[in-house]
Design an enzyme around this catalytic site. Structure first.
Site, PDB file in Angstrom:
ATOM      1  N   ASN A  26     -11.126   2.441   2.386  1.00 20.77           N
ATOM      2  CA  ASN A  26     -10.650   2.258   1.019  1.00 20.77           C
ATOM      3  C   ASN A  26     -11.547   1.348   0.194  1.00 20.77           C
ATOM      4  O   ASN A  26     -11.804   1.608  -0.983  1.00 20.77           O
ATOM      5  CB  ASN A  26      -9.220   1.706   1.019  1.00 20.77           C
ATOM      6  CG  ASN A  26      -8.614   1.689  -0.373  1.00 20.77           C
ATOM      7  OD1 ASN A  26      -8.467   2.734  -1.001  1.00 20.77           O
ATOM      8  ND2 ASN A  26      -8.278   0.513  -0.867  1.00 20.77           N
TER       9      ASN A  26
ATOM     10  N   TRP B 144     -15.472  11.308 -13.986  1.00 21.33           N
ATOM     11  CA  TRP B 144     -14.651  11.085 -12.790  1.00 21.33           C
ATOM     12  C   TRP B 144     -14.134  12.391 -12.200  1.00 21.33           C
ATOM     13  O   TRP B 144     -13.774  12.453 -11.021  1.00 21.33           O
ATOM     14  CB  TRP B 144     -13.507  10.117 -13.076  1.00 21.33           C
ATOM     15  CG  TRP B 144     -12.568  10.517 -14.195  1.00 21.33           C
ATOM     16  CD1 TRP B 144     -12.718  10.246 -15.509  1.00 21.33           C
ATOM     17  CD2 TRP B 144     -11.328  11.229 -14.062  1.00 21.33           C
ATOM     18  NE1 TRP B 144     -11.657  10.751 -16.227  1.00 21.33           N
ATOM     19  CE2 TRP B 144     -10.782  11.359 -15.365  1.00 21.33           C
ATOM     20  CE3 TRP B 144     -10.630  11.769 -12.990  1.00 21.33           C
ATOM     21  CZ2 TRP B 144      -9.568  11.998 -15.620  1.00 21.33           C
ATOM     22  CZ3 TRP B 144      -9.417  12.410 -13.229  1.00 21.33           C
ATOM     23  CH2 TRP B 144      -8.901  12.533 -14.524  1.00 21.33           C
TER      24      TRP B 144
ATOM     25  N   TRP C   5     -19.994  10.722 -21.220  1.00 21.61           N
ATOM     26  CA  TRP C   5     -20.467  10.935 -19.853  1.00 21.61           C
ATOM     27  C   TRP C   5     -21.845  11.583 -19.843  1.00 21.61           C
ATOM     28  O   TRP C   5     -22.207  12.295 -20.793  1.00 21.61           O
ATOM     29  CB  TRP C   5     -19.493  11.828 -19.089  1.00 21.61           C
ATOM     30  CG  TRP C   5     -18.091  11.298 -19.006  1.00 21.61           C
ATOM     31  CD1 TRP C   5     -16.994  11.747 -19.689  1.00 21.61           C
ATOM     32  CD2 TRP C   5     -17.628  10.200 -18.210  1.00 21.61           C
ATOM     33  NE1 TRP C   5     -15.885  11.009 -19.369  1.00 21.61           N
ATOM     34  CE2 TRP C   5     -16.239  10.056 -18.455  1.00 21.61           C
ATOM     35  CE3 TRP C   5     -18.244   9.335 -17.309  1.00 21.61           C
ATOM     36  CZ2 TRP C   5     -15.469   9.079 -17.837  1.00 21.61           C
ATOM     37  CZ3 TRP C   5     -17.476   8.371 -16.686  1.00 21.61           C
ATOM     38  CH2 TRP C   5     -16.106   8.247 -16.946  1.00 21.61           C
TER      39      TRP C   5
ATOM     40  N   TRP D 215       1.862   1.568  -3.503  1.00 16.06           N
ATOM     41  CA  TRP D 215       0.850   2.189  -4.370  1.00 16.06           C
ATOM     42  C   TRP D 215       0.923   3.714  -4.264  1.00 16.06           C
ATOM     43  O   TRP D 215       0.757   4.421  -5.268  1.00 16.06           O
ATOM     44  CB  TRP D 215      -0.543   1.692  -4.002  1.00 16.06           C
ATOM     45  CG  TRP D 215      -1.621   2.335  -4.818  1.00 16.06           C
ATOM     46  CD1 TRP D 215      -2.405   3.405  -4.464  1.00 16.06           C
ATOM     47  CD2 TRP D 215      -2.010   1.999  -6.160  1.00 16.06           C
ATOM     48  NE1 TRP D 215      -3.264   3.735  -5.489  1.00 16.06           N
ATOM     49  CE2 TRP D 215      -3.049   2.889  -6.541  1.00 16.06           C
ATOM     50  CE3 TRP D 215      -1.598   1.015  -7.058  1.00 16.06           C
ATOM     51  CZ2 TRP D 215      -3.655   2.829  -7.791  1.00 16.06           C
ATOM     52  CZ3 TRP D 215      -2.216   0.961  -8.305  1.00 16.06           C
ATOM     53  CH2 TRP D 215      -3.227   1.854  -8.654  1.00 16.06           C
TER      54      TRP D 215
ATOM     55  N   GLU E   2       0.833  -1.201   0.000  1.00 19.52           N
ATOM     56  CA  GLU E   2       0.000   0.000   0.000  1.00 19.52           C
ATOM     57  C   GLU E   2       0.867   1.250   0.000  1.00 19.52           C
ATOM     58  O   GLU E   2       0.539   2.254  -0.653  1.00 19.52           O
ATOM     59  CB  GLU E   2      -0.922  -0.005   1.222  1.00 19.52           C
ATOM     60  CG  GLU E   2      -1.989  -1.079   1.193  1.00 19.52           C
ATOM     61  CD  GLU E   2      -2.934  -0.929   0.007  1.00 19.52           C
ATOM     62  OE1 GLU E   2      -3.402   0.200  -0.246  1.00 19.52           O
ATOM     63  OE2 GLU E   2      -3.196  -1.939  -0.675  1.00 19.52           O
TER      64      GLU E   2
ATOM     65  N   TRP F 242      -8.897   7.903  -8.936  1.00 18.24           N
ATOM     66  CA  TRP F 242     -10.097   8.152  -9.726  1.00 18.24           C
ATOM     67  C   TRP F 242      -9.921   7.668 -11.160  1.00 18.24           C
ATOM     68  O   TRP F 242     -10.854   7.134 -11.766  1.00 18.24           O
ATOM     69  CB  TRP F 242     -10.499   9.629  -9.668  1.00 18.24           C
ATOM     70  CG  TRP F 242     -11.341   9.888  -8.462  1.00 18.24           C
ATOM     71  CD1 TRP F 242     -10.974  10.468  -7.286  1.00 18.24           C
ATOM     72  CD2 TRP F 242     -12.718   9.504  -8.296  1.00 18.24           C
ATOM     73  NE1 TRP F 242     -12.019  10.468  -6.396  1.00 18.24           N
ATOM     74  CE2 TRP F 242     -13.103   9.890  -6.984  1.00 18.24           C
ATOM     75  CE3 TRP F 242     -13.655   8.877  -9.104  1.00 18.24           C
ATOM     76  CZ2 TRP F 242     -14.386   9.659  -6.485  1.00 18.24           C
ATOM     77  CZ3 TRP F 242     -14.937   8.645  -8.612  1.00 18.24           C
ATOM     78  CH2 TRP F 242     -15.295   9.041  -7.323  1.00 18.24           C
TER      79      TRP F 242
END
Length: 510
Positions: free
Chosen positions: A376, A394, A341, A313, A310, A417
């Protein structure tokens, strides 16, 4: 923005200290705090203290941040973090607001400092400004030194063998980071800190002494004018000491079963260190090495590997932002630039308010609003629901999270996102649509999380609380719930909206 006098103006008003240096000023370093609001493992502060006197300064630069100026929740956190930092510096922290590119050269010249030091930041607007600032200071004959205090590895250190950046997380972390070597051991606090007393002069129209400590922080007006932050005050304690306490608590009680437990929003198996890392109240090196030591003592290698990934990331997110400066605005996969969209303000508003009719989504959005944080696993669910079931851009989710999260971080927010929207590097496939009902049935089976943040559904049996719209009329009646009055009907049908989203995705390659 406060008016900043140019050097020519200052010459006419007062003699500059640089024109009459003394032994104290010539050994003084201006320490520019940014996203490193701590004393321990702070290489810029450590280097400055080794040289002599220091003048610690923080500048709220909304000018260069522009559209990415901190949101409301982050500003709340910053206020309290600056207070704790100021306390640890005996209220010697100089707090300013305005264009740092204008402020710092004038301040450094007025105070006659020998050098300006800072720890590097990696947002594109900061990189551009800091480069210009370094040149301006050096042109004044002032030494500039910068350090890494925010990342385990610099973005330019973790590259493929052909020296190009990684676009997939697993090889980035397993190969690139391994090749970069073990993160350096963190350092402690400086052995001594000699904060120089500021001269009794004006700067930015105020006496310098009035811009230090609590008065200088209060002048930033970071706190909300209405008390929407009451629940955040109950949830968080910002600051370096609080960060260390949180890490210790997590390693003692949360690391065990982290690999599986982190998926369940009602369990205490997440670190909740992200805001402390973002504001630099704790360093990733401290987290990495303390976690390694704790796991070794408790024989938790598998849990440790998942937790360290993590942190990996987070490093990957910064690498993506560094090598793709337009990441917050433009999809890495360019085919998504033409994605169809939808424009639906009512649906977007329902999502923002936690009134979608899907309890797990609503619980997550209310947790976000009330605490400035979201688990999360739930972030992935609410993100998928917005961009796929509601087919909202987004950017809307990115902007809402930016304003509401205490851990709002440009690299992590943009990367995540784009990941959930399917348009980023190593993104989740667009056809992977998280079903909020099955997700809550699997990861919040007893609905502890839902009942906490959607209390109007608390009387429903576990069998029906995940999908109240599917509950028989007599069950709703017995629970005293009328859909559309006590809790909203679903804003969209999951099956139909999923099919529409997949059809929209297929249209990109048609």
């Amino acid at each position: 923005m406060l008016h900043v006098e140019k050097p020519s103006e200052l010459h006419t008003k007062r003699s500059l200290l640089i024109n009459s240096p003394n032994s104290e000023s010539s050994a003084t370093s201006l320490v520019w705090f940014r996203q490193d609001l701590r004393l321990s493992d702070n290489p810029a502060l450590q280097a400055a203290c080794q040289q002599g006197h220091i003048i610690p300064v923080y500048i709220l630069d909304d000018v260069h941040a522009a559209d990415w100026r901190m949101g409301g929740a982050s500003r709340w956190w910053l206020h309290h973090s600056l207070q704790t930092l100021s306390d640890s510096l005996n209220h010697k922290l100089l707090v300013l607001s305005g264009d740092a590119l204008e402020i710092l050269p004038v301040l450094a010249r007025q105070l006659g400092v020998a050098q300006v030091v800072w720890n590097r930041c990696y947002e594109p607007w900061r990189i551009k400004r800091d480069s210009q600032l370094k040149t301006a200071l050096q042109d004044q004959g002032i030494t500039v030194r910068s350090f890494n205090a925010s990342l385990l590895w610099e973005p330019w250190q973790v590259l493929k063998e052909d020296n190009t950046p990684y676009k997939v997380f697993t090889p980035f972390y397993r190969k690139g980071c391994k090749r970069a070597g073990e993160p350096p051991q963190p350092s402690g606090k400086p052995a001594s800190m000699n904060c120089r007393t500021l001269p009794d002069e004006e700067f930015l129209g105020h006496r310098l002494a009035d811009l230090q400590g609590p008065d200088g922080i209060a002048a930033l007006s970071l706190l909300p004018s209405i008390p929407w932050d009451s629940t955040m005050r109950e949830t968080w304690q910002p600051g370096e000491d609080a960060a260390q306490t949180r890490l210790s608590e997590f390693l003692e009680t949360g690391l065990d079963d982290y690999k599986e437990g982190r998926n369940f929003p009602a369990r205490p198996n997440v670190s909740r260190l992200s805001p402390y890392l973002h504001f630099g109240e704790i360093s990733p090196r401290q987290v990495w090495h303390q976690a390694c030591a704790s796991a070794l003592a408790q024989n938790q290698d598998k849990q440790l590997d998942t937790f360290l990934s993590e942190l990996g990331w987070r490093e990957f997110s910064y690498s993506l932002l560094y090598h793709n400066p337009d990441l917050p605005e433009q999809p890495i996969q360019q085919k998504f630039a033409n994605f169809p969209w939808q424009q639906d303000k009512e649906a977007l508003r329902a999502w923002q308010r936690g009134q979608t009719g899907y309890p797990l989504v609503d619980a997550g959005m209310r947790e976000l609003w009330q605490t400035g944080y979201m688990h999360n696993r739930v972030r992935m669910v609410v993100g998928s629901f917005l961009v796929k079931n509601l087919r909202q851009h987004w950017h809307h989710g990115e902007a809402w999270f930016w304003d509401c999260l205490v851990d709002a971080d440009l690299a992590s927010n943009s990367t995540s996102w784009q990941w959930i929207a399917g348009c980023g590097a190593d993104a989740a496939p667009y056809f992977r649509v998280f079903n909020p009902v099955t997700q809550s049935e699997k990861f919040d089976r007893q609905a502890e999380y839902i009942r906490r943040f959607v209390p109007e559904l608390a009387t429903l049996p576990d069998k029906y609380i995940h999908a109240p719209f599917a509950a028989p009329a007599n069950v709703l009646q017995q629970a005293g719930i009328v859909l559309g009055r006590d809790y909203p009907e679903p804003v969209v049908d999951l099956k139909t909206s999923r099919e529409d989203a997949l059809a929209a995705f297929k249209s990109l390659s048609a």
